[in-house]
Enzyme design. Structure first.
Site, PDB file in Angstrom:
ATOM      1  N   CYS A 122     -14.716 -16.050  38.600  1.00  0.00           N
ATOM      2  CA  CYS A 122     -16.023 -15.519  38.948  1.00  0.00           C
ATOM      3  C   CYS A 122     -17.150 -16.478  38.543  1.00  0.00           C
ATOM      4  O   CYS A 122     -17.253 -17.571  39.076  1.00  0.00           O
ATOM      5  CB  CYS A 122     -16.191 -14.132  38.338  1.00  0.00           C
ATOM      6  SG  CYS A 122     -17.433 -13.107  39.139  1.00  0.00           S
ATOM      7  N   HIS A 123     -17.994 -16.104  37.588  1.00  0.00           N
ATOM      8  CA  HIS A 123     -19.101 -16.959  37.143  1.00  0.00           C
ATOM      9  C   HIS A 123     -18.678 -17.941  36.046  1.00  0.00           C
ATOM     10  O   HIS A 123     -19.466 -18.806  35.658  1.00  0.00           O
ATOM     11  CB  HIS A 123     -20.257 -16.097  36.623  1.00  0.00           C
ATOM     12  CG  HIS A 123     -21.011 -15.390  37.694  1.00  0.00           C
ATOM     13  ND1 HIS A 123     -20.542 -14.227  38.273  1.00  0.00           N
ATOM     14  CD2 HIS A 123     -22.186 -15.676  38.299  1.00  0.00           C
ATOM     15  CE1 HIS A 123     -21.412 -13.821  39.183  1.00  0.00           C
ATOM     16  NE2 HIS A 123     -22.411 -14.678  39.235  1.00  0.00           N
TER      17      HIS A 123
END
Length: 182
Positions: free
Chosen positions: A106-107
């Protein structure tokens, strides 16, 4: 296999911590929660507070040599806070320099960008990181999982919580190939 899970004191997306954590345990490995401060970390479900988790080790006391691999869970705030901690960034860079596999979802690739380890590498992430990865010299792809073996280590990256099953399978397979598996 002893796997470090590096997270900030707050902001980790809970399922991106707990699902890979359980996958490591189910494979016979030992996951350890490493953070920038002792105590408990506050996980989130998107923007809502979720559970807290006990820190096993503070990053300033952790050594790459203690671990076989590294997992970087996401959440928006988690990697953003880790990027500001020099010891956390050095810890990530240490895994790459040592040739040990790193998995990020994800991030979490923001921390890889800050560690300056994406140049010439192919990876995926939450779509909003595309420009950051490209500006850091990386090649961003929109795929469920990307396994990049070019470079000093293997980078396993994934886009989002919906990709967790594929992410877990890919990083466990790569960890095993690099001698970090059970």
């Amino acid at each position: 296999m002893k796997v470090a899970f590096l997270v900030a004191p707050a902001g980790v997306e809970q399922v991106e911590l707990t699902d890979p954590w359980q996958a490591v345990r189910d494979a016979g490995g030992t996951p350890r929660l490493v953070s920038t401060r002792p105590g408990r970390v506050q996980a989130f479900h998107h923007l809502d507070k979720a559970d807290t988790f006990e820190v096993d080790q503070v990053v300033k006391d952790a050594e790459v040599g203690e671990y076989d691999a590294l997992v970087l869970p996401g959440g928006v705030a988690n990697p953003d806070l880790l990027r500001l901690d020099h010891k956390a960034v050095a810890f990530v860079r240490g895994f790459v320099d040592a040739g040990k596999p790193v998995a990020a979802i994800c991030h979490a690739p923001w921390t890889l960008v800050e560690a300056d380890v994406v140049r010439g590498r192919t990876l995926t992430s939450w779509p909003s990181l595309r420009t950051d990865i490209a500006n850091a010299g990386g090649n961003w792809v929109d795929e469920q999982v990307s396994v990049c073996t070019s470079g000093p280590n293997t980078l396993i990256t994934s886009r989002k919580p919906d990709d967790l099953k594929a992410f877990d399978e890919a990083f466990l397979e790569e960890f095993a190939k690099k001698g970090a598996g059970p």
